[in-house]
Scaffold this motif. Structure first.
Motif, mmCIF file in Angstrom:
data_model
loop_
_atom_site.group_PDB
_atom_site.id
_atom_site.type_symbol
_atom_site.label_atom_id
_atom_site.label_comp_id
_atom_site.label_asym_id
_atom_site.label_seq_id
_atom_site.Cartn_x
_atom_site.Cartn_y
_atom_site.Cartn_z
ATOM 1 N N ALA A 15 -101.967 -44.570 43.862
ATOM 2 C CA ALA A 15 -101.634 -43.203 44.284
ATOM 3 C C ALA A 15 -100.165 -43.118 44.692
ATOM 4 C CB ALA A 15 -102.536 -42.772 45.442
ATOM 5 N N LEU A 16 -99.675 -44.129 45.385
ATOM 6 C CA LEU A 16 -98.271 -44.152 45.787
ATOM 7 C C LEU A 16 -97.364 -44.261 44.570
ATOM 8 C CD1 LEU A 16 -96.217 -44.107 48.049
ATOM 9 C CD2 LEU A 16 -96.536 -46.575 48.295
ATOM 10 N N ASP A 17 -97.753 -45.061 43.584
ATOM 11 C CA ASP A 17 -96.979 -45.150 42.341
ATOM 12 C C ASP A 17 -96.878 -43.791 41.661
ATOM 13 O OD1 ASP A 17 -96.433 -47.858 42.607
ATOM 14 O OD2 ASP A 17 -98.034 -48.499 41.233
ATOM 15 N N ARG A 18 -97.993 -43.030 41.649
ATOM 16 C CA ARG A 18 -97.964 -41.683 41.054
ATOM 17 C C ARG A 18 -97.008 -40.779 41.823
ATOM 18 N NH1 ARG A 18 -103.374 -42.980 40.523
ATOM 19 N NH2 ARG A 18 -103.994 -41.824 42.381
ATOM 20 N N ALA B 127 -91.836 -37.972 42.289
ATOM 21 C CA ALA B 127 -90.587 -37.755 43.025
ATOM 22 C C ALA B 127 -89.368 -38.074 42.157
ATOM 23 C CB ALA B 127 -90.574 -38.620 44.289
ATOM 24 N N ARG B 128 -89.482 -39.062 41.294
ATOM 25 C CA ARG B 128 -88.357 -39.429 40.413
ATOM 26 C C ARG B 128 -88.217 -38.462 39.241
ATOM 27 N NH1 ARG B 128 -89.037 -45.843 40.635
ATOM 28 N NH2 ARG B 128 -87.632 -46.187 42.375
ATOM 29 N N HIS B 129 -89.330 -37.882 38.822
ATOM 30 C CA HIS B 129 -89.329 -36.991 37.647
ATOM 31 C C HIS B 129 -90.085 -35.709 37.991
ATOM 32 C CE1 HIS B 129 -88.047 -40.619 35.587
ATOM 33 N NE2 HIS B 129 -89.126 -41.231 36.042
ATOM 34 N N PRO B 130 -89.534 -34.897 38.883
ATOM 35 C CA PRO B 130 -90.263 -33.692 39.309
ATOM 36 C C PRO B 130 -90.430 -32.696 38.166
ATOM 37 C CG PRO B 130 -88.018 -33.673 40.165
ATOM 38 C CD PRO B 130 -88.216 -35.004 39.505
ATOM 39 N N ALA C 66 -90.645 -25.887 44.404
ATOM 40 C CA ALA C 66 -89.256 -25.430 44.376
ATOM 41 C C ALA C 66 -88.762 -25.245 42.949
ATOM 42 C CB ALA C 66 -88.355 -26.417 45.118
ATOM 43 N N LEU C 67 -89.302 -26.013 42.016
ATOM 44 C CA LEU C 67 -88.878 -25.886 40.623
ATOM 45 C C LEU C 67 -89.439 -24.635 39.972
ATOM 46 C CD1 LEU C 67 -89.179 -29.576 39.381
ATOM 47 C CD2 LEU C 67 -87.149 -28.364 40.191
ATOM 48 N N ARG C 68 -90.402 -23.985 40.631
ATOM 49 C CA ARG C 68 -90.984 -22.749 40.094
ATOM 50 C C ARG C 68 -90.214 -21.526 40.554
ATOM 51 N NH1 ARG C 68 -96.548 -24.020 42.440
ATOM 52 N NH2 ARG C 68 -96.448 -26.212 41.998
#
Length: 133
Positions: free
Chosen positions: A103-106, A111-114, A121-123
């Motif tokens: 889950a942390l990896d996901r 976070a690296r590729h939002p 915020a991207l919406r």
């Protein structure tokens, strides 16, 4: 007879650990006339065994159950059931930790590729204009 510091040095543990073992009934000492704890020579080996049990992930209450069998050299079916139950408990904990790591990896990947799907915020309409400029 050995003093608490001697046992600690020879067994590679802290005196605090030895006091804890006594508190839990895993180790016994006697008191000298001056009130200092003293231990038999065999206490070093016992402490090393207790450390092995802790390294294997066993709680003190389980170790307390197992020590009489170690001392007698006789393992009962109950002992094997206790050990197998502890192994099952550790296996389940490992599975839980593995799921938490996944889950942390996901979350790290998100976070690296939002993406707009994951990041509100991207919406926002202003975000597209800020990137265009």
């Amino acid at each position: 007879m050995l003093r608490i510091g001697d046992i600690a040095n020879q067994a590679g543990v802290s005196t605090r650990s030895l006091r804890y073992y006594e508190e839990k009934g895993l180790l016994a000492s006697e008191r000298s006339s001056t009130g200092q704890r003293t231990y038999s020579e065999s206490a070093v080996e016992r402490v090393q065994l207790i450390q092995q049990f802790f390294t294997a992930g066993l709680p003190s209450r389980t170790i307390l159950q197992l020590l009489p069998c170690v001392e007698s050299g006789l393992a009962t079916d109950e002992v094997f059931e206790v050990l197998e139950a502890e192994r099952d408990r550790i296996t389940a904990a490992m599975a839980d930790l593995s799921a938490a790591r996944d889950a942390l990896d996901r979350m790290i990947d998100i976070a690296r590729h939002p993406t707009p799907e994951h990041c509100p915020a991207l919406r926002e309409p202003g975000y597209a204009h800020a990137q265009a400029g």
